[in-house]
Motif scaffolding. Structure first.
Motif, PDB file in Angstrom:
ATOM      1  N   LEU A   1     -11.179   2.337  56.681  1.00 20.62           N
ATOM      2  CA  LEU A   1     -10.679   1.551  55.572  1.00 20.62           C
ATOM      3  C   LEU A   1     -11.797   0.676  55.048  1.00 20.62           C
ATOM      4  CD1 LEU A   1      -7.282   0.494  57.149  1.00 20.62           C
ATOM      5  CD2 LEU A   1      -7.639   2.274  55.474  1.00 20.62           C
ATOM      6  N   SER A   2     -11.818   0.503  53.751  1.00 20.84           N
ATOM      7  CA  SER A   2     -12.835  -0.350  53.148  1.00 20.84           C
ATOM      8  C   SER A   2     -12.425  -1.813  53.312  1.00 20.84           C
ATOM      9  CB  SER A   2     -13.029   0.007  51.684  1.00 20.84           C
ATOM     10  OG  SER A   2     -11.854  -0.291  50.968  1.00 20.84           O
ATOM     11  N   HIS A   3     -13.273  -2.702  52.890  1.00 21.17           N
ATOM     12  CA  HIS A   3     -13.010  -4.139  52.982  1.00 21.17           C
ATOM     13  C   HIS A   3     -11.857  -4.544  52.076  1.00 21.17           C
ATOM     14  CE1 HIS A   3     -15.529  -3.605  49.479  1.00 21.17           C
ATOM     15  NE2 HIS A   3     -15.101  -4.772  49.049  1.00 21.17           N
TER      16      HIS A   3
ATOM     17  N   GLY B   1       0.146  -7.810  54.828  1.00 17.62           N
ATOM     18  CA  GLY B   1      -0.390  -9.151  54.673  1.00 17.62           C
ATOM     19  C   GLY B   1      -1.115  -9.350  53.360  1.00 17.62           C
ATOM     20  N   PRO B   2      -1.875 -10.436  53.251  1.00 24.68           N
ATOM     21  CA  PRO B   2      -2.548 -10.775  52.002  1.00 24.68           C
ATOM     22  C   PRO B   2      -3.748  -9.895  51.689  1.00 24.68           C
ATOM     23  CG  PRO B   2      -3.125 -12.330  53.698  1.00 24.68           C
ATOM     24  CD  PRO B   2      -2.087 -11.429  54.286  1.00 24.68           C
ATOM     25  N   CYS B   3      -4.267  -9.163  52.661  1.00 29.32           N
ATOM     26  CA  CYS B   3      -5.458  -8.331  52.445  1.00 29.32           C
ATOM     27  C   CYS B   3      -5.035  -6.883  52.208  1.00 29.32           C
ATOM     28  CB  CYS B   3      -6.385  -8.419  53.657  1.00 29.32           C
ATOM     29  SG  CYS B   3      -7.866  -7.432  53.485  1.00 29.32           S
ATOM     30  N   LYS B   4      -5.330  -6.359  51.027  1.00 28.63           N
ATOM     31  CA  LYS B   4      -4.965  -4.986  50.689  1.00 28.63           C
ATOM     32  C   LYS B   4      -6.123  -4.065  51.092  1.00 28.63           C
ATOM     33  CE  LYS B   4      -4.261  -4.257  46.356  1.00 28.63           C
ATOM     34  NZ  LYS B   4      -3.798  -3.971  44.994  1.00 28.63           N
ATOM     35  N   MET B   5      -5.867  -3.085  51.947  1.00 29.14           N
ATOM     36  CA  MET B   5      -6.901  -2.164  52.409  1.00 29.14           C
ATOM     37  C   MET B   5      -6.843  -0.886  51.575  1.00 29.14           C
ATOM     38  SD  MET B   5      -8.204  -4.005  54.689  1.00 29.14           S
ATOM     39  CE  MET B   5      -9.195  -3.118  55.843  1.00 29.14           C
ATOM     40  N   LYS B   6      -7.982  -0.260  51.409  1.00 29.71           N
ATOM     41  CA  LYS B   6      -8.092   0.921  50.564  1.00 29.71           C
ATOM     42  C   LYS B   6      -8.791   2.028  51.342  1.00 29.71           C
ATOM     43  CE  LYS B   6     -10.126   2.264  46.160  1.00 29.71           C
ATOM     44  NZ  LYS B   6     -10.947   1.811  45.050  1.00 29.71           N
ATOM     45  N   ARG B   7      -8.290   3.256  51.241  1.00 30.37           N
ATOM     46  CA  ARG B   7      -8.926   4.385  51.924  1.00 30.37           C
ATOM     47  C   ARG B   7     -10.271   4.702  51.286  1.00 30.37           C
ATOM     48  NH1 ARG B   7      -4.827   8.498  54.408  1.00 30.37           N
ATOM     49  NH2 ARG B   7      -2.959   7.252  54.403  1.00 30.37           N
ATOM     50  N   VAL B   8     -11.162   5.231  52.097  1.00 24.04           N
ATOM     51  CA  VAL B   8     -12.486   5.616  51.609  1.00 24.04           C
ATOM     52  C   VAL B   8     -12.395   7.026  51.041  1.00 24.04           C
ATOM     53  CG1 VAL B   8     -14.874   6.031  52.285  1.00 24.04           C
ATOM     54  CG2 VAL B   8     -13.614   4.152  53.304  1.00 24.04           C
ATOM     55  N   ARG B   9     -12.969   7.244  49.878  1.00 25.98           N
ATOM     56  CA  ARG B   9     -12.927   8.545  49.214  1.00 25.98           C
ATOM     57  C   ARG B   9     -13.850   9.532  49.930  1.00 25.98           C
ATOM     58  NH1 ARG B   9     -11.676  10.083  43.805  1.00 25.98           N
ATOM     59  NH2 ARG B   9     -12.726  12.011  43.253  1.00 25.98           N
ATOM     60  N   THR B  10     -13.347  10.728  50.182  1.00 25.82           N
ATOM     61  CA  THR B  10     -14.153  11.775  50.806  1.00 25.82           C
ATOM     62  C   THR B  10     -15.169  12.307  49.813  1.00 25.82           C
ATOM     63  OG1 THR B  10     -12.282  12.449  52.181  1.00 25.82           O
ATOM     64  CG2 THR B  10     -14.074  14.031  51.943  1.00 25.82           C
ATOM     65  N   VAL B  11     -16.404  12.406  50.223  1.00 28.44           N
ATOM     66  CA  VAL B  11     -17.445  12.997  49.387  1.00 28.44           C
ATOM     67  C   VAL B  11     -17.782  14.356  49.990  1.00 28.44           C
ATOM     68  CG1 VAL B  11     -19.771  12.756  48.479  1.00 28.44           C
ATOM     69  CG2 VAL B  11     -18.353  10.729  48.801  1.00 28.44           C
TER      70      VAL B  11
ATOM     71  N   GLU C   1      -8.430  18.867  59.019  1.00 28.04           N
ATOM     72  CA  GLU C   1      -7.363  19.660  58.398  1.00 28.04           C
ATOM     73  C   GLU C   1      -6.722  18.875  57.259  1.00 28.04           C
ATOM     74  OE1 GLU C   1      -3.248  21.974  59.656  1.00 28.04           O
ATOM     75  OE2 GLU C   1      -4.420  20.955  61.203  1.00 28.04           O
ATOM     76  N   THR C   2      -6.594  17.574  57.423  1.00 29.24           N
ATOM     77  CA  THR C   2      -6.007  16.722  56.385  1.00 29.24           C
ATOM     78  C   THR C   2      -6.873  16.708  55.130  1.00 29.24           C
ATOM     79  OG1 THR C   2      -4.983  15.334  58.066  1.00 29.24           O
ATOM     80  CG2 THR C   2      -5.194  14.384  55.868  1.00 29.24           C
ATOM     81  N   GLN C   3      -8.191  16.665  55.300  1.00 28.38           N
ATOM     82  CA  GLN C   3      -9.078  16.673  54.135  1.00 28.38           C
ATOM     83  C   GLN C   3      -8.919  17.972  53.352  1.00 28.38           C
ATOM     84  OE1 GLN C   3     -12.613  15.816  56.455  1.00 28.38           O
ATOM     85  NE2 GLN C   3     -12.947  13.947  55.278  1.00 28.38           N
TER      86      GLN C   3
ATOM     87  N   ASP D   1      -7.085  10.505  48.411  1.00 29.02           N
ATOM     88  CA  ASP D   1      -8.342  10.885  49.025  1.00 29.02           C
ATOM     89  C   ASP D   1      -8.370  10.298  50.416  1.00 29.02           C
ATOM     90  OD1 ASP D   1      -9.630  12.252  46.850  1.00 29.02           O
ATOM     91  OD2 ASP D   1      -9.630  10.322  45.853  1.00 29.02           O
ATOM     92  N   VAL D   2      -8.607  11.156  51.396  1.00 26.44           N
ATOM     93  CA  VAL D   2      -8.563  10.722  52.791  1.00 26.44           C
ATOM     94  C   VAL D   2      -9.912  10.952  53.438  1.00 26.44           C
ATOM     95  CG1 VAL D   2      -7.472  11.104  55.006  1.00 26.44           C
ATOM     96  CG2 VAL D   2      -6.121  11.284  52.934  1.00 26.44           C
ATOM     97  N   GLU D   3     -10.382  10.000  54.165  1.00 24.03           N
ATOM     98  CA  GLU D   3     -11.589  10.123  54.978  1.00 24.03           C
ATOM     99  C   GLU D   3     -11.197   9.833  56.400  1.00 24.03           C
ATOM    100  OE1 GLU D   3     -15.285  10.914  56.076  1.00 24.03           O
ATOM    101  OE2 GLU D   3     -14.838  10.838  53.940  1.00 24.03           O
TER     102      GLU D   3
END
Length: 122
Positions: A4-6, A23-33, A68-70, A119-121
């Motif tokens: 997860l990114s910052h 909570g107050p911090c929203k986490m974002k998945r990292v995009r697969t390259v 497999e998920t990617q 996008d899942v990493e």
């Protein structure tokens, strides 16, 4: 686990999900390259069949050094792109013959699906 990114914001909007904490911090998945060789192979497989399931997906993921998920998510997103391109080609053909096509529910459905792509990493 998921990488997860910052924190990207201080307010938590939208429903809680595997990539968002409550909570107050929203986490974002990292995009697969993807590497060009991986994309080429994925495209080749997509041309053969639009759905990759079971051991075929497991084998392809292992061959490409992906999870497999990617591979699953790449195929989901590619099908959405394929449907959108098909609809645009159909609309272009109709406009060549002077047929004006009204906005349909199908085009709205595709837009809705685009927003659901993930996008899942791993």
């Amino acid at each position: 686990g998921l990488e997860l990114s910052h924190c990207v914001g201080t307010n938590s909007l939208g429903p809680a999900g595997p990539w968002r904490s409550g909570g107050p911090c929203k986490m974002k998945r990292v995009r697969t390259v993807f590497k060009p060789e991986q994309l080429e192979r994925l495209e080749q497989e997509f041309l053969k069949q639009q759905y990759m399931v079971g051991t075929e997906r497991v084998d392809l993921a292992a061959t490409l050094h992906l999870t497999e998920t990617q591979v699953k998510v790449w195929f989901q997103n590619r099908r959405i792109k394929w449907r959108k391109q098909s609809m645009e080609q159909k609309a272009a053909k109709l406009s060549q013959f002077g047929v004006i096509q009204p906005a349909t529910a199908d085009s709205t459905d595709i837009k809705d699906h685009e927003e659901d792509t993930v996008d899942v990493e791993l």
